[in-house]
Write an enzyme that holds these catalytic residues in place. Sequence first.
Site, PDB file in Angstrom:
ATOM      1  N   SER A 151      19.719  17.530 -14.732  1.00  0.00           N
ATOM      2  CA  SER A 151      18.773  18.638 -14.875  1.00  0.00           C
ATOM      3  C   SER A 151      19.506  19.837 -15.434  1.00  0.00           C
ATOM      4  O   SER A 151      20.638  20.124 -15.039  1.00  0.00           O
ATOM      5  CB  SER A 151      18.153  18.988 -13.515  1.00  0.00           C
ATOM      6  OG  SER A 151      17.483  20.233 -13.569  1.00  0.00           O
ATOM      7  N   HIS A 180       0.829  -1.219   0.000  1.00  0.00           N
ATOM      8  CA  HIS A 180       0.000   0.000   0.000  1.00  0.00           C
ATOM      9  C   HIS A 180       0.857   1.260   0.000  1.00  0.00           C
ATOM     10  O   HIS A 180       0.415   2.324   0.442  1.00  0.00           O
ATOM     11  CB  HIS A 180      -0.947   0.015   1.208  1.00  0.00           C
ATOM     12  CG  HIS A 180      -1.686  -1.265   1.410  1.00  0.00           C
ATOM     13  ND1 HIS A 180      -2.826  -1.578   0.709  1.00  0.00           N
ATOM     14  CD2 HIS A 180      -1.422  -2.334   2.209  1.00  0.00           C
ATOM     15  CE1 HIS A 180      -3.254  -2.778   1.078  1.00  0.00           C
ATOM     16  NE2 HIS A 180      -2.420  -3.262   1.969  1.00  0.00           N
TER      17      HIS A 180
END
Length: 483
Positions: A286, A156
Amino acid sequence: MSGSNDVYQTPLNSRYASNEMKYLFSPRKRFSTWRQLWTWLAEAQQELGLPITTEAIEQMKAHEVIQDDEFAVAAEEEKRRRHDVMAHVHAFGLVAPAAAGIIHWGATSCYCTDNADLILLRDGLDILIPKLAVVVDKLSQFAQQYKDLPCLGFTHGQPAQLVTVGKRACLWIQDLLMDLRNLERARNDLRFRGVKGTTGTQASFLQIFHGDHAKVESLDELVTEKAGFSSAFIISSQTYSRKIDVDVANALGSFGSTCERIGIDIRHLAMLKEVEEPFEKDQIGSSAMAYKRNPMRSERLCSLGRHLQNLPKDCLDTYSAQWFERSLDDSAIRRISLPELYLTADACLILLNNVSSGFVVYPEVIKRHVNDELPFMATENIIMACVAKGLSRQDAHEEIRVLSREAADNVKKQGKDNDLIERIRRNAFFTPIIPELDTLLDATTFVGRAPQQVEKFTSTEVAAAIKPYASTIAKGETSSLFV
């Protein structure tokens, strides 16, 4: 504007797929395969007594590979005739004049188009399947290397019972073994369309052989053998059933879903800084944030895997829309979707190979994450140890419950470290088990049989599945990315 930079290029061709797969679906390979099929047909017809000269066959063999200048001839003829097969029959006849009258004798267009497609589907799977076996082997080695390294399991999206880094990799491998099985089955189920005539009845060939059914069957068998297939479909329409495309596409699409599934796991692990994909010395993560190490390979894997798992819908829709013995609404879409299935799957395998060849694991980060959660996971062991020392289980449970709540508040509300163990050490109730506390907190005791499962799985199921590809695996090649 005529240069390659002035016209659209599919990224599958210009950026992602391998040269061997791009060549397989190239115009030269496709049209040369048509010429091979015409040559095989003429050879078989000659062997069965039809008046075809050896000179004709020799000329056909000498010009089986279509040359650059012949493409223009065929293109001009197709523009005039609006029929690609007859355009190429014309171009072939110009370079093999002794055969011009017998090329395509008795055949329909789908003799060359459909049989060629089946050859390409087969040969494409022969490229993909060994590559998949190599990826499985690389992941198997990784799983064995890290079979004992405890890490947080997640259910979960929440921390759960510990597993190991190697055990988690086996989840990926197990799914890839299903893909390997599916692709092998699709490959082994492929059959040749063969020599069937206009609507699949072989009527034209029965006429050529003056009603001799045995010779028509022999012709079918001879050409099938020359093409490298063990059998041909007994029943076909003008085309081979487009259900075959569905069968192959579903296997490839299922593999695409596995790719996205694995890619997402790797991206999550990179987010946690536990495991990273390779990151090259001069690579930029980046353009703005120089420190970033974006998982671009796994993100690309997810992107291409997503495309691959959507492509089978083209084949499903095309199959269901066919009319009686055939309709031509299958042609344009298959020119696009079939090559894309193979080029995309090939690109995914290049990425999987590259990533699995250079995983970077950070054991100390993994250990820190384990230690953040282990105190809560160890509470059951601590309670059992208290009972073994004669303490009340109910009392131990209540003491643990109160301390766990306090430690959780310390983490969630104060942003501090999990200090449950320190609270237990300071609580006089737990004095009898303090000497055993370090042992009770040993992470390796929380992974169950994960290491043993990895050993058994890799040495049995995995080893058996990839054994047929030992020669390819032995090369141990790492796929390079083009971009």
